[in-house]
Design a protein around this motif. Structure first.
Motif, mmCIF file in Angstrom:
data_model
loop_
_atom_site.group_PDB
_atom_site.id
_atom_site.type_symbol
_atom_site.label_atom_id
_atom_site.label_comp_id
_atom_site.label_asym_id
_atom_site.label_seq_id
_atom_site.Cartn_x
_atom_site.Cartn_y
_atom_site.Cartn_z
ATOM 1 N N ASN A 1 0.788 -1.076 -0.087
ATOM 2 C CA ASN A 1 0.050 -0.001 0.073
ATOM 3 C C ASN A 1 0.963 1.360 -0.006
ATOM 4 O OD1 ASN A 1 -2.380 -1.461 0.177
ATOM 5 N ND2 ASN A 1 -2.266 -1.771 2.256
ATOM 6 N N THR A 2 2.167 1.038 0.194
ATOM 7 C CA THR A 2 2.894 2.551 0.276
ATOM 8 C C THR A 2 4.002 2.329 -1.029
ATOM 9 O OG1 THR A 2 2.793 1.886 2.634
ATOM 10 C CG2 THR A 2 4.594 3.562 1.911
ATOM 11 N N GLN A 3 4.129 3.927 -1.314
ATOM 12 C CA GLN A 3 4.902 4.238 -2.485
ATOM 13 C C GLN A 3 5.793 5.293 -2.044
ATOM 14 O OE1 GLN A 3 3.436 5.038 -6.335
ATOM 15 N NE2 GLN A 3 4.050 3.008 -7.131
ATOM 16 N N GLY A 4 7.088 5.482 -2.630
ATOM 17 C CA GLY A 4 8.028 6.550 -2.231
ATOM 18 C C GLY A 4 8.659 6.873 -3.730
ATOM 19 N N LEU A 5 9.070 8.083 -3.561
ATOM 20 C CA LEU A 5 9.574 8.684 -4.719
ATOM 21 C C LEU A 5 11.121 9.000 -4.600
ATOM 22 C CD1 LEU A 5 9.245 10.163 -7.428
ATOM 23 C CD2 LEU A 5 8.771 12.124 -6.294
ATOM 24 N N ILE A 6 12.109 8.894 -5.544
ATOM 25 C CA ILE A 6 13.385 9.273 -5.421
ATOM 26 C C ILE A 6 13.486 10.332 -6.497
ATOM 27 C CG2 ILE A 6 15.620 8.708 -5.847
ATOM 28 C CD1 ILE A 6 15.000 5.680 -5.114
ATOM 29 N N HIS A 7 13.447 11.467 -5.948
ATOM 30 C CA HIS A 7 13.709 12.710 -6.893
ATOM 31 C C HIS A 7 15.043 12.482 -7.796
ATOM 32 C CE1 HIS A 7 14.279 16.954 -8.352
ATOM 33 N NE2 HIS A 7 12.830 16.789 -8.423
ATOM 34 N N ILE A 8 14.882 13.131 -8.907
ATOM 35 C CA ILE A 8 16.311 12.912 -9.835
ATOM 36 C C ILE A 8 17.417 13.433 -9.087
ATOM 37 C CG2 ILE A 8 15.712 15.186 -10.975
ATOM 38 C CD1 ILE A 8 16.562 13.784 -13.657
ATOM 39 N N SER A 9 17.341 14.595 -8.272
ATOM 40 C CA SER A 9 18.589 14.872 -7.607
ATOM 41 C C SER A 9 19.025 14.222 -6.511
ATOM 42 C CB SER A 9 18.056 16.590 -7.003
ATOM 43 O OG SER A 9 17.240 16.348 -6.054
ATOM 44 N N GLU A 10 18.077 13.106 -5.913
ATOM 45 C CA GLU A 10 18.641 12.469 -4.809
ATOM 46 C C GLU A 10 19.085 10.888 -5.567
ATOM 47 O OE1 GLU A 10 18.970 12.814 -1.860
ATOM 48 O OE2 GLU A 10 18.515 14.782 -1.993
ATOM 49 N N CYS A 11 19.050 10.825 -6.925
ATOM 50 C CA CYS A 11 19.667 9.352 -7.585
ATOM 51 C C CYS A 11 21.001 9.386 -7.230
ATOM 52 C CB CYS A 11 19.279 9.367 -8.783
ATOM 53 S SG CYS A 11 17.567 9.011 -9.343
ATOM 54 N N ARG A 12 21.972 10.106 -7.452
ATOM 55 C CA ARG A 12 23.399 10.226 -7.151
ATOM 56 C C ARG A 12 23.985 11.467 -7.161
ATOM 57 N NH1 ARG A 12 25.681 7.268 -12.824
ATOM 58 N NH2 ARG A 12 24.087 8.422 -14.039
ATOM 59 N N HIS A 13 25.164 11.522 -6.857
ATOM 60 C CA HIS A 13 25.984 12.685 -6.738
ATOM 61 C C HIS A 13 26.497 13.157 -8.394
ATOM 62 C CE1 HIS A 13 26.564 12.579 -2.372
ATOM 63 N NE2 HIS A 13 26.815 11.406 -2.374
ATOM 64 N N GLY A 14 26.428 14.314 -8.269
ATOM 65 C CA GLY A 14 26.448 14.698 -9.837
ATOM 66 C C GLY A 14 25.289 15.202 -10.435
ATOM 67 N N TYR A 15 25.431 15.350 -11.734
ATOM 68 C CA TYR A 15 24.244 15.648 -12.575
ATOM 69 C C TYR A 15 23.704 14.543 -13.222
ATOM 70 C CZ TYR A 15 21.323 18.286 -15.860
ATOM 71 O OH TYR A 15 20.456 18.651 -16.813
ATOM 72 N N VAL A 16 22.521 14.265 -13.255
ATOM 73 C CA VAL A 16 21.851 12.835 -13.864
ATOM 74 C C VAL A 16 21.033 13.434 -14.829
ATOM 75 C CG1 VAL A 16 20.448 11.025 -13.558
ATOM 76 C CG2 VAL A 16 21.692 11.767 -11.847
ATOM 77 N N THR A 17 21.286 13.100 -16.132
ATOM 78 C CA THR A 17 20.545 13.722 -17.288
ATOM 79 C C THR A 17 19.286 12.883 -17.910
ATOM 80 O OG1 THR A 17 21.901 12.575 -18.967
ATOM 81 C CG2 THR A 17 22.403 14.816 -18.129
ATOM 82 N N ASP A 18 19.364 11.342 -17.600
ATOM 83 C CA ASP A 18 18.461 10.469 -18.261
ATOM 84 C C ASP A 18 18.419 9.305 -17.145
ATOM 85 O OD1 ASP A 18 16.561 9.233 -19.607
ATOM 86 O OD2 ASP A 18 18.368 8.101 -20.870
ATOM 87 N N LEU A 19 17.131 9.149 -16.274
ATOM 88 C CA LEU A 19 16.984 8.037 -15.471
ATOM 89 C C LEU A 19 16.755 6.691 -16.123
ATOM 90 C CD1 LEU A 19 14.435 9.895 -13.074
ATOM 91 C CD2 LEU A 19 16.866 9.139 -12.705
ATOM 92 N N ASP A 20 16.539 6.551 -17.504
ATOM 93 C CA ASP A 20 15.974 5.604 -17.983
ATOM 94 C C ASP A 20 17.266 4.666 -18.219
ATOM 95 O OD1 ASP A 20 13.120 5.669 -18.355
ATOM 96 O OD2 ASP A 20 13.681 6.883 -20.264
ATOM 97 N N GLY A 21 18.376 5.131 -18.438
ATOM 98 C CA GLY A 21 19.809 4.638 -18.531
ATOM 99 C C GLY A 21 20.413 4.265 -17.002
ATOM 100 N N PHE A 22 19.777 5.099 -16.171
ATOM 101 C CA PHE A 22 20.447 4.702 -14.632
ATOM 102 C C PHE A 22 19.411 3.644 -13.821
ATOM 103 C CE2 PHE A 22 20.030 6.179 -10.194
ATOM 104 C CZ PHE A 22 21.265 6.047 -9.900
ATOM 105 N N ILE A 23 18.330 3.528 -14.048
ATOM 106 C CA ILE A 23 17.668 2.273 -13.455
ATOM 107 C C ILE A 23 16.436 1.925 -14.388
ATOM 108 C CG2 ILE A 23 15.850 4.054 -12.399
ATOM 109 C CD1 ILE A 23 16.487 2.478 -9.948
#
Length: 130
Positions: free
Chosen positions: A30-52
């Protein structure tokens, strides 16, 4: 409703969705959470599809829980250790340029002659009566 999650907990969840702004993680039925793009890794993330990818199992840390809506903010970045050395960086010293010692040598050589000239001029003035 009592929340079983609290800030600082490290949880495991399954990726259920990927948007341009972040990744949705299913914590339980019943519970979902959100990882904002800025919280994915240190540095700049341009595309989440290639990351996860969807259906990946991830381990994340709970960094915030909205007390009114119950929304849970997660972070993968908080789980990573920064590559910081245990000691402060050593300051670089600039190399000194070699500068030859010139400039005052000619004055050093001429000053005694000038002093003698001034003494002679002084004697001449005294003899004339100025």
């Amino acid at each position: 409703m009592k929340m079983k999650y609290k800030i600082g907990d490290i949880i495991e969840g399954k990726v259920t969705g990927i948007q341009a702004y972040g990744v949705f993680i299913s914590l339980d039925k019943n519970t979902q959470g959100l990882i904002h793009i800025s919280e994915c890794r240190h540095g700049y993330v341009t595309d989440l599809d290639g990351f996860i990818q969807i259906d990946d199992e991830v381990e994340a840390k709970i960094i915030d829980i909205d007390e009114y809506t119950g929304k849970i903010s997660l972070s993968l970045r908080a789980m990573e250790k920064l590559p910081i050395p245990p000691y402060p960086a050593k300051r670089k010293r600039r190399k000194r340029r070699y500068v030859p010692q010139i400039g005052f040598d000619t004055l050093k050589q001429k000053i005694p002659a000038w002093i003698e000239e001034a003494k002679e001029d002084e004697k001449v003035r005294k003899s004339i009566g100025e």
